[in-house]
Design a protein around this motif. Structure first.
Motif, PDB file in Angstrom:
ATOM      1  N   PHE A   1      -2.895  17.000  -0.185  1.00  0.00           N
ATOM      2  CA  PHE A   1      -4.289  16.940   0.274  1.00  0.00           C
ATOM      3  C   PHE A   1      -4.878  15.540   0.179  1.00  0.00           C
ATOM      4  CE2 PHE A   1      -4.651  17.741  -4.185  1.00  0.00           C
ATOM      5  CZ  PHE A   1      -5.860  17.213  -4.600  1.00  0.00           C
ATOM      6  N   ILE A   2      -4.192  14.642  -0.553  1.00  0.00           N
ATOM      7  CA  ILE A   2      -4.634  13.244  -0.593  1.00  0.00           C
ATOM      8  C   ILE A   2      -3.709  12.396   0.283  1.00  0.00           C
ATOM      9  CG2 ILE A   2      -5.008  11.242  -2.086  1.00  0.00           C
ATOM     10  CD1 ILE A   2      -5.307  13.311  -4.355  1.00  0.00           C
ATOM     11  N   MET A   3      -2.404  12.712   0.197  1.00  0.00           N
ATOM     12  CA  MET A   3      -1.393  11.967   0.946  1.00  0.00           C
ATOM     13  C   MET A   3      -1.644  12.013   2.457  1.00  0.00           C
ATOM     14  SD  MET A   3       1.585  10.396   0.646  1.00  0.00           S
ATOM     15  CE  MET A   3       2.827  10.962  -0.484  1.00  0.00           C
ATOM     16  N   VAL A   4      -1.915  13.218   2.978  1.00  0.00           N
ATOM     17  CA  VAL A   4      -2.060  13.358   4.426  1.00  0.00           C
ATOM     18  C   VAL A   4      -3.211  12.520   4.974  1.00  0.00           C
ATOM     19  CG1 VAL A   4      -2.531  15.004   6.288  1.00  0.00           C
ATOM     20  CG2 VAL A   4      -0.836  15.548   4.531  1.00  0.00           C
ATOM     21  N   PRO A   5      -4.443  12.656   4.425  1.00  0.00           N
ATOM     22  CA  PRO A   5      -5.513  11.792   4.951  1.00  0.00           C
ATOM     23  C   PRO A   5      -5.240  10.304   4.723  1.00  0.00           C
ATOM     24  CG  PRO A   5      -6.350  13.234   3.202  1.00  0.00           C
ATOM     25  CD  PRO A   5      -4.953  13.638   3.473  1.00  0.00           C
TER      26      PRO A   5
ATOM     27  N   ILE B   1      -2.847   9.011   7.362  1.00  0.00           N
ATOM     28  CA  ILE B   1      -3.467   8.978   8.688  1.00  0.00           C
ATOM     29  C   ILE B   1      -4.508   7.863   8.784  1.00  0.00           C
ATOM     30  CG2 ILE B   1      -4.920  10.231  10.332  1.00  0.00           C
ATOM     31  CD1 ILE B   1      -3.588  12.805   9.384  1.00  0.00           C
ATOM     32  N   TYR B   2      -5.435   7.837   7.806  1.00  0.00           N
ATOM     33  CA  TYR B   2      -6.572   6.920   7.935  1.00  0.00           C
ATOM     34  C   TYR B   2      -6.300   5.524   7.408  1.00  0.00           C
ATOM     35  CZ  TYR B   2      -9.033  11.141   9.228  1.00  0.00           C
ATOM     36  OH  TYR B   2      -9.403  12.285   9.851  1.00  0.00           O
ATOM     37  N   LEU B   3      -5.490   5.404   6.340  1.00  0.00           N
ATOM     38  CA  LEU B   3      -5.252   4.079   5.770  1.00  0.00           C
ATOM     39  C   LEU B   3      -4.067   3.391   6.435  1.00  0.00           C
ATOM     40  CD1 LEU B   3      -5.802   4.633   1.935  1.00  0.00           C
ATOM     41  CD2 LEU B   3      -7.312   3.472   3.553  1.00  0.00           C
ATOM     42  N   LEU B   4      -2.938   4.084   6.559  1.00  0.00           N
ATOM     43  CA  LEU B   4      -1.740   3.440   7.090  1.00  0.00           C
ATOM     44  C   LEU B   4      -1.575   3.647   8.596  1.00  0.00           C
ATOM     45  CD1 LEU B   4       0.855   4.185   4.259  1.00  0.00           C
ATOM     46  CD2 LEU B   4      -0.551   2.165   4.595  1.00  0.00           C
ATOM     47  N   LYS B   5      -2.414   4.518   9.186  1.00  0.00           N
ATOM     48  CA  LYS B   5      -2.364   4.798  10.635  1.00  0.00           C
ATOM     49  C   LYS B   5      -1.003   5.349  11.064  1.00  0.00           C
ATOM     50  CE  LYS B   5      -6.306   2.407  11.068  1.00  0.00           C
ATOM     51  NZ  LYS B   5      -7.566   3.117  10.995  1.00  0.00           N
ATOM     52  N   VAL B   6      -0.419   6.199  10.232  1.00  0.00           N
ATOM     53  CA  VAL B   6       0.841   6.849  10.603  1.00  0.00           C
ATOM     54  C   VAL B   6       0.511   7.929  11.631  1.00  0.00           C
ATOM     55  CG1 VAL B   6       2.775   8.207   9.707  1.00  0.00           C
ATOM     56  CG2 VAL B   6       1.760   6.425   8.304  1.00  0.00           C
ATOM     57  N   PRO B   7       1.320   8.058  12.695  1.00  0.00           N
ATOM     58  CA  PRO B   7       1.045   9.099  13.693  1.00  0.00           C
ATOM     59  C   PRO B   7       1.003  10.485  13.030  1.00  0.00           C
ATOM     60  CG  PRO B   7       2.786   7.646  14.467  1.00  0.00           C
ATOM     61  CD  PRO B   7       2.491   7.256  13.066  1.00  0.00           C
ATOM     62  N   THR B   8       0.003  11.281  13.442  1.00  0.00           N
ATOM     63  CA  THR B   8      -0.235  12.571  12.799  1.00  0.00           C
ATOM     64  C   THR B   8       0.992  13.482  12.791  1.00  0.00           C
ATOM     65  OG1 THR B   8      -2.448  12.327  13.653  1.00  0.00           O
ATOM     66  CG2 THR B   8      -1.913  14.448  12.687  1.00  0.00           C
ATOM     67  N   ASN B   9       1.813  13.430  13.862  1.00  0.00           N
ATOM     68  CA  ASN B   9       2.927  14.377  13.929  1.00  0.00           C
ATOM     69  C   ASN B   9       4.004  14.134  12.871  1.00  0.00           C
ATOM     70  OD1 ASN B   9       3.718  12.038  15.201  1.00  0.00           O
ATOM     71  ND2 ASN B   9       4.975  13.073  16.741  1.00  0.00           N
ATOM     72  N   VAL B  10       4.163  12.901  12.394  1.00  0.00           N
ATOM     73  CA  VAL B  10       5.170  12.680  11.350  1.00  0.00           C
ATOM     74  C   VAL B  10       4.578  12.736   9.932  1.00  0.00           C
ATOM     75  CG1 VAL B  10       6.787  11.347  12.753  1.00  0.00           C
ATOM     76  CG2 VAL B  10       5.008  10.158  11.471  1.00  0.00           C
TER      77      VAL B  10
ATOM     78  N   PRO C   1       0.821  -1.227   0.000  1.00  0.00           N
ATOM     79  CA  PRO C   1       0.000   0.000   0.000  1.00  0.00           C
ATOM     80  C   PRO C   1       0.854   1.275   0.000  1.00  0.00           C
ATOM     81  CG  PRO C   1      -0.077  -1.065   2.138  1.00  0.00           C
ATOM     82  CD  PRO C   1       0.586  -2.034   1.211  1.00  0.00           C
ATOM     83  N   VAL C   2       2.057   1.211   0.595  1.00  0.00           N
ATOM     84  CA  VAL C   2       2.908   2.400   0.638  1.00  0.00           C
ATOM     85  C   VAL C   2       3.379   2.752  -0.777  1.00  0.00           C
ATOM     86  CG1 VAL C   2       4.950   3.439   1.677  1.00  0.00           C
ATOM     87  CG2 VAL C   2       3.646   1.738   2.955  1.00  0.00           C
ATOM     88  N   LEU C   3       3.846   1.701  -1.494  1.00  0.00           N
ATOM     89  CA  LEU C   3       4.288   1.919  -2.876  1.00  0.00           C
ATOM     90  C   LEU C   3       3.119   2.389  -3.753  1.00  0.00           C
ATOM     91  CD1 LEU C   3       6.642  -1.146  -3.501  1.00  0.00           C
ATOM     92  CD2 LEU C   3       7.312   1.260  -3.468  1.00  0.00           C
ATOM     93  N   GLY C   4       1.944   1.745  -3.553  1.00  0.00           N
ATOM     94  CA  GLY C   4       0.760   2.088  -4.343  1.00  0.00           C
ATOM     95  C   GLY C   4       0.334   3.523  -4.111  1.00  0.00           C
ATOM     96  N   LEU C   5       0.345   3.940  -2.861  1.00  0.00           N
ATOM     97  CA  LEU C   5      -0.032   5.312  -2.526  1.00  0.00           C
ATOM     98  C   LEU C   5       0.940   6.293  -3.183  1.00  0.00           C
ATOM     99  CD1 LEU C   5      -1.858   7.206  -0.895  1.00  0.00           C
ATOM    100  CD2 LEU C   5      -0.306   6.918   1.031  1.00  0.00           C
ATOM    101  N   GLY C   6       2.244   5.963  -3.059  1.00  0.00           N
ATOM    102  CA  GLY C   6       3.269   6.806  -3.681  1.00  0.00           C
ATOM    103  C   GLY C   6       3.050   6.918  -5.178  1.00  0.00           C
ATOM    104  N   ALA C   7       2.741   5.793  -5.828  1.00  0.00           N
ATOM    105  CA  ALA C   7       2.532   5.791  -7.283  1.00  0.00           C
ATOM    106  C   ALA C   7       1.322   6.632  -7.662  1.00  0.00           C
ATOM    107  CB  ALA C   7       2.365   4.361  -7.786  1.00  0.00           C
ATOM    108  N   ALA C   8       0.240   6.503  -6.886  1.00  0.00           N
ATOM    109  CA  ALA C   8      -0.981   7.272  -7.183  1.00  0.00           C
ATOM    110  C   ALA C   8      -0.689   8.773  -7.078  1.00  0.00           C
ATOM    111  CB  ALA C   8      -2.100   6.876  -6.229  1.00  0.00           C
ATOM    112  N   ILE C   9       0.024   9.162  -6.031  1.00  0.00           N
ATOM    113  CA  ILE C   9       0.334  10.588  -5.839  1.00  0.00           C
ATOM    114  C   ILE C   9       1.247  11.070  -6.968  1.00  0.00           C
ATOM    115  CG2 ILE C   9       1.379  12.288  -4.278  1.00  0.00           C
ATOM    116  CD1 ILE C   9      -1.070  11.119  -3.018  1.00  0.00           C
ATOM    117  N   GLY C  10       2.229  10.239  -7.354  1.00  0.00           N
ATOM    118  CA  GLY C  10       3.134  10.610  -8.436  1.00  0.00           C
ATOM    119  C   GLY C  10       2.394  10.825  -9.746  1.00  0.00           C
TER     120      GLY C  10
END
Lengths: 263, 307
Positions: free
Chosen positions: B198-202, B205-214, B177-186
């Motif tokens: 504006f797509i990467m941040v949500p 947070i919501y899909l990969l559950k990365v802590p908001t501060n990073v 999913p990380v690679l896929g997300l990167g590809a979609a944004i690219g």
């Protein structure tokens, strides 16, 4: 004594006869010349359109016709020819989408006309078509000639209309003025978006509605110093240009943070 | 004061561009977004050809994301490893995007595709944000405690193989999913001229559950490289990057961003998000109207023979 006198008189008479066909029996042949004060124009950063003045002269004008104002001059500044695609939007599910298109070969990018009087008052429409003179009469060659004439007609009209709307095709009626019997001055518009390249200035002389002669000169329009360099580099060294654009952005971002930092 | 743009080949007003950059910079500082999604449509409304607006927008995004990523790097809120994996996907997506961009340009459908993508994405993101922020505003007014994000909750994404550990994000997740997300944004970056924050941040947070501060720092970090790559490829294949235009926008942008950040501190999170949502929706609606309203001219010209 009569013999020698007659002989003496015969010499000038025969000389007169020998010279006269060019001058006395047929009217003088008019011709037209134009001159540009420069063969190159540079567009600078602040360019927002300009008037280009072209001087020209009539050679051997008939004084009577000139006095009656029956000489007309049409001056054209024609941009470099390029292929153009004209597209038409149509509704597909409520959304306007480019559907039909027509490609034309060698359409002058710009076409500025200056005339002594409105074109329709100078000569017959058929004459202009024959000379391919005037934005409305320019011949646009479709790339695909098998398309229906109606379609080609429609897209040709649209092409002229769009060119006129962007100021690239313009007509300046009264833009050619006679300063004396021989000398005239033509003012053609250079649009703010005038394309760079080799432009062709052409002058057409009409006498009582009949086309007489044409004369032309070339004009190079280019971007001046800095703009030209940027354009050149972007096309010739596109990789370095890209790297420069990225570095400039990073430098601006870094400086911006340095100068305005609030944290 | 007029200035002639060497690549766009038109004369524009310097102050309009500086003001445009400053206004978008102000909003991006206020909301913590790159602003690419506003710059590109604004340039198109200002008669800059869409192909140039997109490529130059990508160039402008580098400046704002670089400046932002520097702050996060100093604060240590940046996950380089996560950013690197996102970036690897981003390069692939961006390459595909450039190819599609050139193809659509040749077919004469580029403008339509750009508008459709903007309407769809901005409409969706703006709509979701508006609903979320209005709910949050209502909840805080009625005095209810804000719903906390349940940590440790897993979804289908966490069951995918090829797991990798991201220490800074305290994350152990599949790279797919990380690679896929990167590809979609690219892909979006190269077609729309946006950073994609504006797509990467949500999504982080919501899909990969990365802590908001990073999230913001990491997103900005990868956006620098994706937009740099996009800029470079547009410059070499389409020659549509106008540095003069980009520089004017950046200059206005970096100044505006600082005042925006200050103004942003005075507003509450939900209010900020509601305002941003309305702004995003407004841009989407403006673009959508153009798609449906009969254009003043049905005909358009373009140079033939573009490869």
């Amino acid at each position: 004594m009569a013999g020698p006198r007659a002989f003496a008189a015969a010499i000038p008479l025969s000389m007169l006869l020998a010279l006269s066909p060019a001058t006395a029996q047929t009217p003088p042949v008019e011709s037209i010349q134009i001159g540009l004060s420069t063969d190159a124009i540079s567009i600078t950063a602040g360019f927002s359109g300009a008037d280009l003045t072209i001087f020209g002269s009539l050679e051997n004008p008939d004084p009577l016709i000139a006095r009656q104002g029956r000489y007309d001059v049409v001056v054209v500044l024609e941009g470099p020819p390029r292929p153009v695609v004209v597209r038409r939007k149509d509704r597909v599910l409520g959304v306007w989408v480019n559907l039909d298109s027509e490609t034309f070969e060698n359409v002058p990018v710009s076409y500025s006309v200056a005339t002594t009087r409105p074109l329709q008052d100078i000569a017959e429409p058929a004459k202009y078509k024959q000379l391919s003179l005037g934005a409305q009469n320019l011949y646009m060659k479709p790339a695909d000639e098998t398309d229906s004439p109606a379609t080609i007609e429609e897209f040709t009209a649209a092409l002229r209309d769009r060119k006129a709307a962007t100021g690239l095709y313009s007509e300046n009626v009264g833009g050619v003025q006679f300063l004396s019997q021989n000398l005239f001055r033509a003012t053609v518009r250079l649009a703010p978006n005038v394309p760079v390249g080799t432009h062709k200035a052409r002058a057409f002389l009409f006498k009582s509605g009949m086309f007489v002669k044409e004369s032309s000169a070339q004009l190079e329009i280019r971007k001046s110093g800095f703009e030209q360099s940027v354009f050149r580099v972007a096309h010739d060294y596109s990789f370095l240009y890209g790297v420069f654009a990225i570095s400039l952005a990073m430098l601006t971002g870094w400086l911006g943070r340095l100068i305005f930092r609030k944290d | 004061m007029g200035i002639y743009l060497p690549i766009a080949e038109i004369s524009v007003n310097v102050f309009v561009l500086l003001a445009m950059g400053a206004a978008v910079g102000f909003l991006s500082g206020m909301f913590g977004v790159g602003g690419g999604f506003l710059i590109t449509p604004l340039l198109i409304f200002y008669n800059i050809p869409p192909a140039i607006a997109v490529a130059t927008g990508a160039n402008q995004v580098i400046a704002s994301s670089f400046s932002g990523a520097l702050s996060h790097f100093k604060r240590g809120t940046l996950d380089f490893k996560l950013g690197g994996v996102l970036l690897a996907g981003g390069i692939v997506g961006s390459t595909a995007g450039i190819y599609v961009f050139a193809l659509l340009r040749r077919l004469g459908q580029l403008d339509l595709f750009i508008s459709l993508l903007y309407v769809a994405l901005l409409g969706t993101v703006g709509g979701l944000m508006l609903v979320e922020s209005v709910n949050a505003l209502r909840a805080s007014r009625s005095g209810a405690a804000p719903v906390l994000k349940k940590s440790g909750q897993h979804n289908w994404i966490h069951r995918l193989p090829f797991k990798m550990r991201f220490r800074a994000s305290k994350l152990f997740v599949s790279v797919i999913p990380v690679l896929g997300l990167g590809a979609a944004i690219g892909f979006l970056s190269s077609i729309m001229g946006v950073g994609g924050g504006f797509i990467m941040v949500p999504a982080l947070i919501y899909l990969l559950k990365v802590p908001t501060n990073v999230v913001i720092g990491t997103s900005l970090f990868q956006i620098i490289f994706t937009s740099a790559y996009t800029t470079l490829v547009h410059a070499t294949t389409n020659q549509t990057v106008d540095v003069i235009l980009a520089f004017l926008l950046m200059a206005g942008g970096v100044a505006g961003a600082q005042y925006g950040a200050k103004a942003g501190q005075r507003l509450r999170g939900e209010q900020l998000r509601a305002l941003l949502a309305m702004l995003v929706l407004a841009v989407a609606i403006r673009l959508a109207v153009d798609l449906f309203v009969t254009p003043p001219n049905l005909y358009s010209l373009s140079a033939a023979g573009l490869n």
